[in-house]
Design a protein around this motif. Structure first.
Motif, mmCIF file in Angstrom:
data_model
loop_
_atom_site.group_PDB
_atom_site.id
_atom_site.type_symbol
_atom_site.label_atom_id
_atom_site.label_comp_id
_atom_site.label_asym_id
_atom_site.label_seq_id
_atom_site.Cartn_x
_atom_site.Cartn_y
_atom_site.Cartn_z
ATOM 1 N N ASP A 109 0.866 -1.167 0.000
ATOM 2 C CA ASP A 109 0.000 0.000 0.000
ATOM 3 C C ASP A 109 0.907 1.222 0.000
ATOM 4 N N GLU A 110 0.397 2.381 0.322
ATOM 5 C CA GLU A 110 1.221 3.584 0.183
ATOM 6 C C GLU A 110 2.308 3.700 1.250
ATOM 7 N N LYS A 111 2.233 2.899 2.320
ATOM 8 C CA LYS A 111 3.211 3.013 3.401
ATOM 9 C C LYS A 111 4.029 1.749 3.641
ATOM 10 N N LEU A 112 3.451 0.595 3.369
ATOM 11 C CA LEU A 112 4.085 -0.671 3.735
ATOM 12 C C LEU A 112 4.003 -1.674 2.599
ATOM 13 N N ALA A 113 4.950 -2.611 2.609
ATOM 14 C CA ALA A 113 4.855 -3.785 1.742
ATOM 15 C C ALA A 113 4.472 -4.974 2.613
ATOM 16 N N TRP A 114 3.978 -6.021 1.957
ATOM 17 C CA TRP A 114 3.455 -7.173 2.696
ATOM 18 C C TRP A 114 3.836 -8.463 1.988
ATOM 19 N N PHE A 115 4.232 -9.449 2.783
ATOM 20 C CA PHE A 115 4.374 -10.813 2.280
ATOM 21 C C PHE A 115 3.229 -11.629 2.865
ATOM 22 N N ASP A 125 13.206 -3.699 -3.317
ATOM 23 C CA ASP A 125 13.098 -2.250 -3.430
ATOM 24 C C ASP A 125 14.477 -1.716 -3.806
ATOM 25 N N LYS A 126 14.744 -0.444 -3.611
ATOM 26 C CA LYS A 126 16.033 0.129 -4.010
ATOM 27 C C LYS A 126 17.186 -0.333 -3.115
ATOM 28 N N LYS A 146 2.910 -10.721 6.798
ATOM 29 C CA LYS A 146 4.211 -10.276 7.291
ATOM 30 C C LYS A 146 4.462 -8.866 6.764
ATOM 31 N N LYS A 147 4.632 -7.950 7.681
ATOM 32 C CA LYS A 147 4.818 -6.542 7.341
ATOM 33 C C LYS A 147 6.262 -6.283 6.933
ATOM 34 N N ILE A 148 6.465 -5.498 5.863
ATOM 35 C CA ILE A 148 7.803 -5.133 5.401
ATOM 36 C C ILE A 148 7.884 -3.608 5.361
ATOM 37 N N ARG A 149 8.795 -3.057 6.155
ATOM 38 C CA ARG A 149 8.988 -1.598 6.154
ATOM 39 C C ARG A 149 10.081 -1.261 5.147
ATOM 40 N N SER A 150 9.668 -0.743 4.016
ATOM 41 C CA SER A 150 10.606 -0.398 2.951
ATOM 42 C C SER A 150 10.880 1.103 2.958
ATOM 43 N N LYS A 151 12.149 1.470 2.745
ATOM 44 C CA LYS A 151 12.522 2.883 2.651
ATOM 45 C C LYS A 151 12.177 3.468 1.282
ATOM 46 N N ARG A 211 16.471 -6.948 -1.193
ATOM 47 C CA ARG A 211 15.511 -7.888 -1.738
ATOM 48 C C ARG A 211 15.075 -8.822 -0.606
ATOM 49 N N TYR A 212 13.898 -9.449 -0.773
ATOM 50 C CA TYR A 212 13.238 -10.156 0.313
ATOM 51 C C TYR A 212 12.785 -11.535 -0.176
ATOM 52 N N LEU A 213 13.127 -12.538 0.603
ATOM 53 C CA LEU A 213 12.686 -13.904 0.364
ATOM 54 C C LEU A 213 11.710 -14.286 1.460
ATOM 55 N N GLN A 214 10.477 -14.629 1.074
ATOM 56 C CA GLN A 214 9.423 -14.909 2.040
ATOM 57 C C GLN A 214 9.284 -13.794 3.072
ATOM 58 N N GLY A 215 9.482 -12.570 2.606
ATOM 59 C CA GLY A 215 9.309 -11.388 3.440
ATOM 60 C C GLY A 215 10.506 -10.996 4.264
ATOM 61 N N LYS A 216 11.599 -11.758 4.191
ATOM 62 C CA LYS A 216 12.793 -11.444 4.986
ATOM 63 C C LYS A 216 13.922 -10.968 4.092
ATOM 64 N N LYS A 217 14.715 -10.026 4.598
ATOM 65 C CA LYS A 217 15.848 -9.524 3.830
ATOM 66 C C LYS A 217 16.863 -10.651 3.587
#
Length: 280
Positions: A231-237, A269-270, A246-251, A273-279
């Motif tokens: 969404d406009e603030k968070l990414a999700w797995f 993101d810039k 699983k919430k992903i806080r992307s810069k 990268r995330y595998l199953q929501g984890k860096k």
């Protein structure tokens, strides 16, 4: 096979554990060696009973429930292989055993009037109450609109797994991917996973990433259960068979996207990268 009848007179032809072949009259029966022949009765293709309890093929089953079952009147109503579901009844209760539930009595179901409406979907009724597998529905099936295999609408309310009330606005309730991702939905205010509100998810801007859901998407491992959204603030797995997002806080949320490398799906993101929501 004459279902529900004792073998009044029988002749044992062969014993080849776990079965014995028995002749009674003009018929041959394959009887579990575990069974007591004098009281054994075939009930269906897979089930039989004797004075000690219920057998499925060659094994005793439902032993924890035997004391509460009336064995004399116990019978198979109908069985189905795919998905595996069998309905039973005795003079007191209706029972079900399924890949969808353990052996259970259907609460409040009247044995004499119970009918199976759709065994593959797990719907039954006794005329007064309707059931989804072992659970009594909180509405009548005739009043329901089934939105997909997980959500239903009835009497202006939304239900998950057809039985659990969702705190949703029915007028704005939508399922973005009703077949591919059956248990994620949203209304004007909330995103829902099953019947739960996903805290912090923004319903106004929430969307699944195209690479996960588009027609012709690239194959990746677990592509039927693992998805990314933002969404406009968070990414999700989202793993649809698990209990939570699983919430992903992307810069750099605007750049957050999805790609497939060597049949593995990654969010990225810039910065990461995330595998199953984890860096990774």
């Amino acid at each position: 096979m004459q279902e529900g009848k004792f073998l009044k007179q029988y002749e044992v032809i062969t014993i080849d554990p776990p079965y014995a072949t028995v002749r009674s009259g003009d018929e041959l029966f394959k009887v579990p060696v575990e069974a007591h022949l004098d009281t054994w009765q075939p009930l269906s293709e897979n089930y039989s009973k004797d004075h000690k309890g219920i057998l499925c093929n060659s094994s005793r089953v439902f032993t924890r429930h035997t004391k509460s079952i009336d064995l004399d009147s116990f019978e198979v109503i109908q069985e189905n292989d795919t998905p595996m579901t069998t309905y039973f009844r005795d003079k007191n209760n209706v029972y079900i055993y399924s890949s969808m539930c353990t052996f259970s009595a259907l609460e409040g179901a009247a044995p004499r009037t119970f009918e199976i409406m759709d065994i593959k979907k797990g719907f039954g009724t006794d005329g007064q109450h309707d059931y989804y597998y072992a659970q009594q529905l909180p509405y009548r099936l005739a009043d329901a609109r089934f939105l997909n295999e997980h959500y239903a609408e009835a009497d202006g309310k939304i239900y998950a797994a057809y039985t659990r009330l969702v705190p949703a606005d029915a007028a704005t309730f939508v399922i973005p991917e009703p077949e591919l991702i059956s248990n994620v939905a949203l209304d004007k205010d909330h995103v829902f996973f099953r019947e739960q509100v996903v805290a912090e998810a923004d319903a106004r801007t929430f969307r699944f990433l195209n690479g996960c859901v588009a027609a012709g998407r690239a194959y990746y491992r677990n592509c039927d259960i693992d998805f990314y959204a933002k969404d406009e603030k968070l990414a999700w797995f989202i793993r649809t068979i698990d209990k939570s997002f699983k919430k992903i806080r992307s810069k750099s949320i605007g750049a957050f996207d999805f790609k497939v490398e060597d049949e593995t799906g990654y969010g990225y993101d810039k910065e990461n990268r995330y595998l199953q929501g984890k860096k990774v």
